[in-house]
Motif scaffolding. Structure first.
Motif: not given
Ligand code: NDP
Length: 258
Positions: A24, A47, A90, A156, A191
């Motif tokens: 999303s 979610r 992801n 984490y 992000t």
């Molecule tokens: P965001 O928080 O921007 O996006 C996360 C996405 O996951 C959203 O769509 C969110 O929607 C969804 N999500 C979160 N919790 C749940 C859940 N319990 N069930 C279903 N969907 C869920 O994250 P990023 O894009 O920054 O990160 C994406 C991935 O990259 C993650 O695994 C993160 O750990 C990893 N990462 C990111 C870094 C960064 O600097 N951005 C660095 C290193 C790793 P909603 O909350 O509505 O459920």
């Protein structure tokens, strides 16, 4: 519309049925866009639905932290896509604490549920179809932070480290069947979730202070969601047909062991 520079027919992604968790916003939404551009049929989840779910993707609400959420998502994938050829785990993240002793039991459990068990559960439901078909690709999104674990994020990074170990083992198990499994570890990426985490960390008063990506990252900038999505797209494409069990660190050169 974003273009990827190469025709979908070259990459073997056109017509593939893809499931991306957490599509999303942020990295997940960029992965969804790249897959759609390459001609895949995409189902994504979060979610709750938002206006930033990429147009053209199917969406179902599910919380991947629970077994019930994983089962509902797998059922939706069967109903909407009729099976999954490309699976991108992801959804992830965790709020920081002042130090490791401040992480409560539920902080460890929640981090494990979202960053590790969610992938294990969903794989257990969707990989059997890949085994039967003897084809498919899986990508687990980890984090380059695993390379330099620090107290506020130990829940984490420990969960992501478990994910990387699991990803490698699953890859070796599935390799004889031609099913490929890899991980991608982003560095600091711009992000919504990344921004929130950095604000939470700063508000705890234990963060190292404002850092400038131009100074800390050899390539001189933070990652863009598309930088990570391009790595994912490569790994799930036929261009990566001899790659499995690997962890691709996409961090602008920042982490020393990358
Ligand atoms: P965001 O928080 O921007 O996006 C996360 C996405 O996951 C959203 O769509 C969110 O929607 C969804 N999500 C979160 N919790 C749940 C859940 N319990 N069930 C279903 N969907 C869920 O994250 P990023 O894009 O920054 O990160 C994406 C991935 O990259 C993650 O695994 C993160 O750990 C990893 N990462 C990111 C870094 C960064 O600097 N951005 C660095 C290193 C790793 P909603 O909350 O509505 O459920």
């Amino acid at each position: 519309m974003t273009t990827i520079g190469n025709g979908p027919e070259i990459r073997g992604i056109a017509g593939k049925r893809a499931l991306v968790t957490g599509g999303s916003r942020g990295i997940g939404a960029a992965v969804v866009r790249r897959l759609l551009d390459a001609g895949a049929e995409v189902l994504t989840t979060a979610r709750s639905a938002t206006s930033t779910v990429p147009e053209g993707a199917s969406f179902v609400e599910a919380d991947v932290r629970t077994r019930a959420g994983a089962e509902a998502l797998a059922a939706a994938a069967e109903q909407v896509l009729g099976g999954v050829d490309v699976l991108v785990h992801n959804a992830g993240g965790a709020r920081p604490y002042a130090d490791s002793s401040a992480i409560p039991d539920e902080g460890w459990q929640d981090a494990l549920a979202l960053n590790y068990l969610a992938s294990v559960r969903l794989d257990s439901l969707l990989v059997p179809g890949m085994r039967e078909r003897e084809s498919g690709t899986v990508v687990h999104i980890s984090s380059a932070a695993v390379l330099t674990p620090i107290g506020p994020f130990l829940h984490y990074t420990a969960a992501k480290a478990a994910l990387e170990n699991y990803s490698r083992g699953l890859a070796l198990e599935l390799a004889p069947l031609g099913v490929r499994v890899n991980a991608v570890s982003p560095g600091r990426t711009a992000t919504p979730g990344g921004e929130t985490t950095r604000e939470q960390w700063a508000s705890l008063g234990v963060a190292p202070g404002e850092t400038n990506a131009e100074d800390t990252t050899p390539l001189g900038r933070d990652g863009r969601p598309e930088d990570i999505a391009d790595a994912v797209l490569f790994l799930v494409s036929d261009r990566a047909s001899w790659l499995t069990g690997r962890n691709l660190i996409v961090d602008g050169g920042e982490f020393p062991m990358g």
